[in-house]
Write a protein that holds these residues in place. Structure first.
Motif, PDB file in Angstrom:
ATOM      1  N   ASP A 177      43.057  28.818  46.983  1.00  0.00           N
ATOM      2  CA  ASP A 177      43.194  29.638  48.187  1.00  0.00           C
ATOM      3  C   ASP A 177      44.280  29.120  49.113  1.00  0.00           C
ATOM      4  N   ASP A 178      44.354  27.799  49.291  1.00  0.00           N
ATOM      5  CA  ASP A 178      45.312  27.233  50.236  1.00  0.00           C
ATOM      6  C   ASP A 178      46.742  27.205  49.702  1.00  0.00           C
ATOM      7  N   GLU A 179      46.933  27.597  48.451  1.00  0.00           N
ATOM      8  CA  GLU A 179      48.278  27.702  47.879  1.00  0.00           C
ATOM      9  C   GLU A 179      48.813  29.131  47.983  1.00  0.00           C
ATOM     10  N   ASN A 180      47.990  30.039  48.459  1.00  0.00           N
ATOM     11  CA  ASN A 180      48.347  31.451  48.537  1.00  0.00           C
ATOM     12  C   ASN A 180      48.300  31.933  49.981  1.00  0.00           C
ATOM     13  N   ASP A 181      48.789  33.152  50.182  1.00  0.00           N
ATOM     14  CA  ASP A 181      48.767  33.762  51.513  1.00  0.00           C
ATOM     15  C   ASP A 181      47.337  34.163  51.854  1.00  0.00           C
ATOM     16  N   LEU A 182      46.704  33.460  52.804  1.00  0.00           N
ATOM     17  CA  LEU A 182      45.284  33.663  53.081  1.00  0.00           C
ATOM     18  C   LEU A 182      44.966  35.093  53.521  1.00  0.00           C
ATOM     19  N   PRO A 183      45.712  35.707  54.442  1.00  0.00           N
ATOM     20  CA  PRO A 183      45.390  37.101  54.803  1.00  0.00           C
ATOM     21  C   PRO A 183      45.397  38.040  53.604  1.00  0.00           C
ATOM     22  N   GLN A 184      46.321  37.836  52.671  1.00  0.00           N
ATOM     23  CA  GLN A 184      46.374  38.679  51.475  1.00  0.00           C
ATOM     24  C   GLN A 184      45.148  38.442  50.598  1.00  0.00           C
ATOM     25  N   VAL A 185      44.760  37.178  50.440  1.00  0.00           N
ATOM     26  CA  VAL A 185      43.585  36.854  49.634  1.00  0.00           C
ATOM     27  C   VAL A 185      42.329  37.446  50.268  1.00  0.00           C
ATOM     28  N   LEU A 186      42.184  37.314  51.588  1.00  0.00           N
ATOM     29  CA  LEU A 186      41.007  37.859  52.272  1.00  0.00           C
ATOM     30  C   LEU A 186      40.991  39.389  52.206  1.00  0.00           C
ATOM     31  N   PHE A 187      42.176  40.013  52.283  1.00  0.00           N
ATOM     32  CA  PHE A 187      42.263  41.462  52.140  1.00  0.00           C
ATOM     33  C   PHE A 187      41.703  41.883  50.787  1.00  0.00           C
ATOM     34  N   GLU A 188      42.128  41.186  49.732  1.00  0.00           N
ATOM     35  CA  GLU A 188      41.660  41.542  48.396  1.00  0.00           C
ATOM     36  C   GLU A 188      40.189  41.177  48.199  1.00  0.00           C
ATOM     37  N   ALA A 189      39.717  40.127  48.850  1.00  0.00           N
ATOM     38  CA  ALA A 189      38.291  39.783  48.780  1.00  0.00           C
ATOM     39  C   ALA A 189      37.443  40.866  49.442  1.00  0.00           C
ATOM     40  N   GLU A 190      37.940  41.402  50.555  1.00  0.00           N
ATOM     41  CA  GLU A 190      37.228  42.476  51.255  1.00  0.00           C
ATOM     42  C   GLU A 190      37.216  43.745  50.410  1.00  0.00           C
ATOM     43  N   LYS A 191      38.355  44.055  49.809  1.00  0.00           N
ATOM     44  CA  LYS A 191      38.439  45.242  48.952  1.00  0.00           C
ATOM     45  C   LYS A 191      37.509  45.098  47.751  1.00  0.00           C
ATOM     46  N   TYR A 192      37.453  43.892  47.183  1.00  0.00           N
ATOM     47  CA  TYR A 192      36.590  43.639  46.034  1.00  0.00           C
ATOM     48  C   TYR A 192      35.126  43.828  46.424  1.00  0.00           C
ATOM     49  N   TYR A 193      34.725  43.247  47.547  1.00  0.00           N
ATOM     50  CA  TYR A 193      33.341  43.393  47.992  1.00  0.00           C
ATOM     51  C   TYR A 193      33.008  44.862  48.214  1.00  0.00           C
ATOM     52  N   ALA A 194      33.887  45.569  48.919  1.00  0.00           N
ATOM     53  CA  ALA A 194      33.605  46.954  49.291  1.00  0.00           C
ATOM     54  C   ALA A 194      33.433  47.852  48.073  1.00  0.00           C
ATOM     55  N   ASN A 195      34.225  47.613  47.032  1.00  0.00           N
ATOM     56  CA  ASN A 195      34.222  48.501  45.873  1.00  0.00           C
ATOM     57  C   ASN A 195      33.293  48.059  44.751  1.00  0.00           C
ATOM     58  N   ILE A 196      32.865  46.798  44.750  1.00  0.00           N
ATOM     59  CA  ILE A 196      32.040  46.283  43.668  1.00  0.00           C
ATOM     60  C   ILE A 196      30.640  45.894  44.144  1.00  0.00           C
ATOM     61  N   LEU A 197      30.553  45.179  45.257  1.00  0.00           N
ATOM     62  CA  LEU A 197      29.296  44.559  45.658  1.00  0.00           C
ATOM     63  C   LEU A 197      28.589  45.251  46.814  1.00  0.00           C
ATOM     64  N   LEU A 198      29.222  46.244  47.437  1.00  0.00           N
ATOM     65  CA  LEU A 198      28.656  46.881  48.626  1.00  0.00           C
ATOM     66  C   LEU A 198      27.214  47.371  48.450  1.00  0.00           C
ATOM     67  N   PRO A 199      26.837  47.961  47.298  1.00  0.00           N
ATOM     68  CA  PRO A 199      25.452  48.447  47.193  1.00  0.00           C
ATOM     69  C   PRO A 199      24.403  47.341  47.166  1.00  0.00           C
ATOM     70  N   PHE A 200      24.840  46.083  47.036  1.00  0.00           N
ATOM     71  CA  PHE A 200      23.895  44.992  46.788  1.00  0.00           C
ATOM     72  C   PHE A 200      23.815  44.023  47.964  1.00  0.00           C
ATOM     73  N   GLY A 201      23.989  44.548  49.175  1.00  0.00           N
ATOM     74  CA  GLY A 201      24.036  43.709  50.363  1.00  0.00           C
ATOM     75  C   GLY A 201      22.825  42.811  50.530  1.00  0.00           C
ATOM     76  N   LYS A 202      21.614  43.335  50.289  1.00  0.00           N
ATOM     77  CA  LYS A 202      20.410  42.527  50.452  1.00  0.00           C
ATOM     78  C   LYS A 202      20.414  41.348  49.487  1.00  0.00           C
ATOM     79  N   MET A 203      20.863  41.583  48.246  1.00  0.00           N
ATOM     80  CA  MET A 203      20.937  40.504  47.277  1.00  0.00           C
ATOM     81  C   MET A 203      22.010  39.495  47.656  1.00  0.00           C
ATOM     82  N   VAL A 204      23.104  39.982  48.264  1.00  0.00           N
ATOM     83  CA  VAL A 204      24.167  39.084  48.719  1.00  0.00           C
ATOM     84  C   VAL A 204      23.615  38.111  49.761  1.00  0.00           C
ATOM     85  N   VAL A 205      22.877  38.634  50.725  1.00  0.00           N
ATOM     86  CA  VAL A 205      22.312  37.784  51.779  1.00  0.00           C
ATOM     87  C   VAL A 205      21.381  36.741  51.177  1.00  0.00           C
TER      88      VAL A 205
END
Length: 394
Positions: free
Chosen positions: A176-204
């Motif tokens: 993570d620290d070798e890459n552009d952090l805002p870009q990585v976080l953007f893609e992490a947010e996109k990944y969560y929203a499109n893959i893991l969003l229905p499973f919020g209770k399990m995430v917690v």
């Protein structure tokens, strides 16, 4: 090949798919990675494999470190083919290896590959002795398949987090620290929203379990490895899992002859006048998976469509079907649109919003043919009233 050490005993042996642009309907403009990790201790253990076309690359990377025939254990954290479809190729080189996975994982691997390997089913609390280190197993069913689990390497305190904390991003730098952090976080947010969003209770629940473990490195199945910004991404997952929202309003629409577009723009003006942050997307040209990323933290969603055949335009029907499957929490919504001789789109949108678990808190706005000045003012007030409701929820 450029093998990277993740920790004292752990090597990255996965593959980067620079050219993939569609991950079963989720656009991946930055490509993807299929992460696999080799633990070289008194026992040798492979954490997951890669997508089948990249099996030769995986085996080449392993061979530079150790003869694949010396692999003692293969951990299958998740059976989806992007993680497991190189397993037959690996097993051909390491036929003596034992495959550790959940019960759902065992039945799934047999069904996928028609092979009955030397399986060992693990459950929560089970431990695998490797030598200096041990592997602990944490099943996380429905995060995001029934077979899913997370593995934790004691001693070196490496969490192999499966799909959690992942991103679809190709890079020659593994951390993570070798890459552009805002870009990585953007893609992490996109990944969560499109893959893991229905499973919020399990995430917690999963994040709460992980708080009990000292973690130096988080090694997900996709994207970069976290070693510096672990607190930031864990905090993001806590917020996303709990459905935390902001005062942002997403307006997504499609328009046949321009009337619904004029309505959308006036509604956006009303949202802005209320002091909320508005985002406008025309779905005939917008990237649906990036719209969903933007919706993740939005408190309000406004959906607009012209009426076609007593229903929504096709692009809007696809969006609403996608949203309904993702089941976002903590959001309010409403519908708008223009029609000709008969309406229907607004009612159809409202039903799908409700079906997605989005509260419809005010009547939508619909108009016939082309909006006049009074109707445009009504759209402005509609947007302002809706935005005030969103801001009141923060």
């Amino acid at each position: 090949m450029n093998n990277v050490k993740i920790s004292e005993s752990v090597y990255y042996v996965g593959a980067v798919d620079w050219n993939l642009r569609d991950f079963h309907g989720y656009t991946t403009p930055r490509g993807v990675t299929y992460n696999s990790y080799l633990i070289v201790d008194e026992k040798v253990c492979l954490i997951d494999t890669v997508k089948a076309p990249f099996a030769p690359e995986l085996l080449d990377r392993i061979s530079q470190i150790i003869d694949p025939a010396k692999i003692d254990y293969i951990i299958t954290n998740h059976i989806e083919p992007d993680h497991s479809s190189a397993l037959p190729a690996v097993m051909a080189r390491a036929p003596q290896a034992k495959v550790l996975l959940t019960e759902h994982g065992r039945t799934g691997i047999i069904k996928h590959y028609q092979q009955n390997y030397d399986f060992e089913v693990v459950k929560e609390g089970d431990v695998l002795e490797l030598g200096r280190n041990k592997l602990q197993f944490v099943p996380v069913p429905m995060l995001h398949w029934p077979d899913s689990m997370i593995s934790y390497l004691t001693g070196e305190q490496v969490l192999f987090s499966n799909d959690a904390f992942g991103q679809h991003i190709s890079t020659t730098k593994r951390f993570d620290d070798e890459n552009d952090l805002p870009q990585v976080l953007f893609e992490a947010e996109k990944y969560y929203a499109n893959i893991l969003l229905p499973f919020g209770k399990m995430v917690v629940k999963a994040v709460d379990k992980l708080k009990e473990l000292p973690i130096q490195i988080v090694a997900p199945s996709h994207g970069v490895v976290w070693r510096k910004h672990i607190p930031e991404i864990v905090a993001k997952y806590q917020d996303w899992g709990r459905g935390k929202t902001t005062g942002k309003v997403i307006i997504a629409y499609d328009s046949m002859w321009g009337s619904t577009e004029r309505m959308a723009r006036q509604i956006l003006e009303g949202v802005a006048a209320a002091g909320a942050t508005g985002k406008l997307y025309k779905m005939s040209s917008a990237d649906r998976s990036e719209v969903i990323r933007d919706m993740l933290e939005a408190g309000g969603i406004l959906i607009g469509s012209s009426t076609l055949n007593n229903g929504m335009l096709p692009n809007m029907g696809a969006l609403m079907t996608y949203i309904k499957g993702l089941r976002p929490t903590g959001k309010i919504g409403a519908a708008f649109g223009a029609y000709g001789w008969g309406g229907g789109a607004q009612n159809a949108i409202e039903e799908m919003l409700k079906g997605a678990g989005i509260a419809v808190t005010q009547p939508g706005v619909a108009l016939k043919w082309v909006p006049d000045e009074e109707e445009l003012h009504k759209c402005f007030e509609f947007g302002r009233e809706f935005a005030h409701k969103v801001l009141a929820k923060i």
